[in-house]
Design a protein around this motif. Structure first.
Motif, PDB file in Angstrom:
ATOM      1  N   ASN A  82      -9.844   3.765  -1.619  1.00  0.00           N
ATOM      2  CA  ASN A  82      -8.704   4.211  -2.424  1.00  0.00           C
ATOM      3  C   ASN A  82      -7.673   3.103  -2.636  1.00  0.00           C
ATOM      4  N   ILE A  83      -7.485   2.248  -1.633  1.00  0.00           N
ATOM      5  CA  ILE A  83      -6.599   1.102  -1.832  1.00  0.00           C
ATOM      6  C   ILE A  83      -7.109   0.254  -2.989  1.00  0.00           C
ATOM      7  N   GLU A 105       0.908   4.062  -4.033  1.00  0.00           N
ATOM      8  CA  GLU A 105       0.694   5.488  -4.265  1.00  0.00           C
ATOM      9  C   GLU A 105       1.655   6.006  -5.329  1.00  0.00           C
ATOM     10  N   TYR A 107       0.823  -1.207   0.000  1.00  0.00           N
ATOM     11  CA  TYR A 107       0.000   0.000   0.000  1.00  0.00           C
ATOM     12  C   TYR A 107       0.858   1.258   0.000  1.00  0.00           C
ATOM     13  N   THR A 150      -3.518   6.071  -1.148  1.00  0.00           N
ATOM     14  CA  THR A 150      -4.192   5.009  -0.395  1.00  0.00           C
ATOM     15  C   THR A 150      -4.571   5.449   1.015  1.00  0.00           C
TER      16      THR A 150
END
Length: 823
Positions: free
Chosen positions: A154-155, A77, A73, A84
């Motif tokens: 968002n992840i 980005e 994670y 994330t």
């Protein structure tokens, strides 16, 4: 986007799990991968997940996967440009009882063994890191600085973008309506937009995974439960970037975000949801509020964090999440259908697990075998009956709350019990058995003595991290097996028959030992993969020229059957069938076993007539059975296999003999304590598909030079030869604590000359040896280091933060020459 007519892999489900699998398949270079989402990405459970990211899990490999997720994670980005929201604000878990603090200390010791940063903290340290928290009843806690939190949506979007960058097609608004298959292999899916043929199909359907599995004839045991949290209005003066806080004794977790507080619950009695199916239009939906259900959690939380008392509630959220019967997720190739993979049932840890689970499943699909020991979550541990709706509704009412319950050793589930019983179950119950459950089987773990039964005592666990109420009872059983004679009901043993004129040739390829033996011989062996690592640990008895019986632990029968069927050539005249329930197994063990049994059996049990490692048909009472002279406790004895219809008669015959020659009924706890004294390995703990058979100390059971069968050479033979030539990188050792008081369970850190070098794979108390016993791997300090050199070091075991000196050995500390089994 129009659907393609064909794909190499179709992934069903657009939550964080499905998108992670898509991303990792793309990263491995897979082309023509399609992800189908019936509505929109994240619209099931992912969108309302709390987003807690923790590194430490219950086992080493689950921790490895969680750590991988965290690092992924971070990198996503930069790779995708999608934030994330991941931040490492750390986490604190607080204990309100001494027993919980013991659990946290043991978890901290385990974390150190797994390479996770962790510190035990005192109450004052808690408030320094979490201002405003009430310390009422706080005993202490643990601090994990690299834990944190993230944005689940968002992840998922970052994973989806990364997958698209690799060429994966992600199609929303397409529902899978059927799974196509032929000749035991998945061939594609039918959708509301038409068919897609496929070489692989992945069920990452979240709450819908059970129903998707049912389309394919695959059992996927999971059920949705209501999961509650509240989000407050902004709280004036709230310290920003507070750590994630868990107070498991109050069933609560806390997450600060943008000046607001999220309070969530894992209440002891949860609310299953969706018994009649999930509504077709379910999308970004929540369930009706139930403030009465949540109120007890909130009341305690207001006392724990007084700032909540004046905070307004912005959101009262109730959303469904899926839970499994054992609180572990489901991963891997379905044993019922080739190339149909499942990744579902994440029990509220989907965000922190998704990166690692997606990576592991993608590699599994790519190579045809799990990339590490994933038995904790392997779908093959599940039994078909566990997909029963009524069973799941009952069981998950308990399992949600067990996430935050005290994780005492030997803790048993209480719900949905008595599903699978041995034919002699009721007789054991009358005799004072306290039952545990494995794979649905009710098994006697220990027996209440008759003197206690006479007092009206009920055989039930009183849990603790110290010596539990049954400790002395099990010690008596253990000593009976070592000194006199005892009997175990092992009817739950998995039993697989391989039948056919090519049965021997098939097994010569699959099994590491030589099974070309005469009928009546018993062979102890492993199934190896090409790396020489262990896929199964079994005995194989040759019943006749074209019939073999494989005996395996109750929990691994589906795994082993799947492995066997996957390695029977299409041209072979051989079939493998599960015959577990056709026979009971009554195991009579101890130095007096022959004296006890001989009057009941007309066939001679003398050494010259009935050697160790052999089987014979016998008469016993008015019935017939097979007696196998083999042992898992390290004593003289026989396993008596008797058809289910005669089981009670044979049991009664044995118990009638006990009036003349005392016999102790024994449970599984005593079996385990005896086997660990003898350093017998336990599959799933001491040996796995990550452990080389030679490093596990089982080279004596491997005959890699045996002649190849008509279907080829032994699987893993080259890897065994190479390891014998190149030398070992690690060895499995046996440890005995010099202090007789501490207890060992598993995962305790091993220290060699003051440095952590590994952890115990299993542990129990050695009542004969007079101390806690553990098994664990110790790496060689340098290439080619000898066993003698390893033994010369000073070893300690970290028991809840206390370093305890230990004796070590490569040979079994009990009966190293195996003289007892050949009495």
């Amino acid at each position: 986007m129009a659907i393609p007519s064909h794909a190499r892999a179709v992934i069903i489900g657009g939550g964080v799990i499905g998108c992670s699998i898509a991303y990792h398949l793309g990263k491995l270079g897979w082309k023509d991968v399609v992800l189908l989402e019936r509505k929109q990405l994240t619209c099931g459970t992912t969108w309302h997940a709390a987003g807690l990211i923790a590194q430490l899990r219950a086992t080493q490999n689950m921790t490895r996967l969680a750590k991988y997720s965290q690092e992924l994670y971070f990198d996503l980005e930069q790779e995708t440009g999608v934030a994330t929201g991941f931040k490492r604000n750390g986490s604190i878990t607080v204990a309100l009882t001494d027993e919980r603090m013991e659990e946290l200390r043991r978890s901290a010791a385990m974390a150190r063994a797994f390479g996770v940063e962790v510190d035990e903290i005192l109450p004052d340290d808690v408030t320094k890191r979490y201002p405003g928290l009430s310390l009422d009843n706080v005993v202490g806690g643990v601090w994990l600085p690299k834990d944190g939190q993230a944005d689940p949506v968002n992840i998922t979007q970052a994973l989806a973008k990364g997958a698209r960058n690799f060429g994966v097609k992600i199609i929303q608004g397409v529902k899978v309506t059927a799974i196509d298959q032929a000749d035991g292999r998945v061939t594609g899916v039918m959708t509301n937009e038409g068919p897609i043929t496929a070489d692989y199909v992945v069920n990452a359907g979240g709450m819908w995974a059970r129903e998707i599995g049912a389309m394919a004839g695959v059992a996927v045991p999971l059920h949705a439960c209501e999961h509650f949290y509240i989000v407050t209005e902004a709280i004036e003066g709230l310290t920003p970037n507070l750590p994630v806080l868990r107070v498991p004794d109050e069933c609560a977790y806390y997450k600060e975000d943008a000046g607001k507080m999220l309070l969530g619950a894992f209440e002891p009695n949860s609310k299953p949801w969706g018994m009649n199916g999930i509504p077709e239009d379910f999308e970004f939906d929540s369930l009706p509020e139930d403030f009465d259900h949540f109120e007890p959690i909130l009341e305690r939380a207001v006392e724990r964090l007084p700032a909540l008392a004046t905070a307004g509630i912005q959101t009262f959220f109730n959303g469904p999440e899926s839970f499994t019967p054992d609180d572990r997720y489901i991963l891997g190739e379905a044993p019922e259908l080739e190339n149909f993979f499942v990744a579902a049932g994440f029990n509220s840890v989907g965000i922190q697990s998704a990166g690692g689970a997606g990576m592991a499943l993608a590699e599994w699909m790519d190579t045809g075998n799990a990339p590490m020991d994933l038995w904790d979550v392997d779908i093959r541990r599940m039994m078909p009956f566990q997909a029963n709706r009524s069973y799941l509704k009952t069981r998950v009412s308990e399992t949600l709350g067990l996430l935050y319950a005290d994780h005492f050793p030997y803790r048993q589930v209480e719900s949905a019990r008595d599903v699978r019983q041995s034919p002699v179950h009721d007789r054991l119950k009358v005799a004072g058995a306290c039952f545990g459950e494995t794979s649905g089987w009710e098994r006697a773990n220990w027996f209440l003595p008759s003197s206690e039964i006479a007092k009206g005592t009920v055989p039930a666990y009183e849990y603790s991290w110290k010596r539990q109420n049954w400790f002395d009872f099990s010690a008596s059983e253990h000593k009976a097996v070592r000194e006199k004679v005892g009997m175990f009901d092992m009817s739950s043993f998995g039993k697989i028959k391989i039948i056919g004129k090519d049965a021997e040739a098939v097994l010569q390829t699959i099994a590491a030992n030589d099974v070309a033996v005469a009928p009546g011989k018993i062979v102890y062996t492993q199934f190896l993969n090409e790396a020489g690592h262990i896929e199964a640990d079994v005995t194989i008895t040759r019943l006749s020229s074209d019939e073999f019986l494989i005996v395996t632990p109750a929990a691994t029968v589906r795994r082993d059957l799947h492995w066997i069927n996957g390695h029977i050539p299409d041209t072979a005249h051989a079939i493998a069938i599960d015959v577990t329930v056709s026979e009971s197994v009554l195991v009579v063990m101890g130095p007096q076993a022959r004296d006890f049994l001989q009057p009941l059996i007309p066939q001679s049990l003398a050494n010259d007539d009935f050697a160790f490692g052999t089987m014979q048909d016998i008469e016993i009472g008015h019935g017939i059975a097979r007696a196998h002279r083999v042992t898992y406790v390290g004593e003289l004895g026989w396993e008596i296999y008797v058809s289910a219809d005669m089981s009670n008669h044979v049991f009664d015959t044995i118990m009638a003999r006990a009036q003349d020659h005392p016999l102790q009924l024994c449970g599984l706890h005593a079996l385990d304590s005896c086997r660990i004294e003898k350093a017998f390995r336990h599959f799933g703990h001491d040996i796995s598909n990550e452990d080389h058979v030679l490093e596990a100390g089982l080279g004596f059971a491997v005959k890699e030079t045996k002649p190849a069968s008509k279907f080829g050479g032994m699987i893993g033979a080259d890897a065994v030869k190479a390891k014998r030539n190149d030398g070992l990188d690690q060895r499995l050792m046996q440890f005995r604590l010099k202090d007789p008081d501490p207890l060992l369970y598993h995962n305790e850190a091993i220290l060699r000359d003051g440095e952590i070098v590994g952890f115990l794979t299993s542990g129990n108390y050695g009542h004969h040896l007079g101390g806690a016993i553990g098994l664990g791997y110790v790496g060689c300090a340098k290439a080619g280091e000898t066993a003698e050199s390893q033994l010369q070091s000073h070893y300690q075991i970290d028991v809840a933060g206390q370093m305890v000196d230990a004796d070590v050995s490569f040979k079994p500390m009990y009966d190293p020459k195996a003289e007892q089994v050949r009495l």
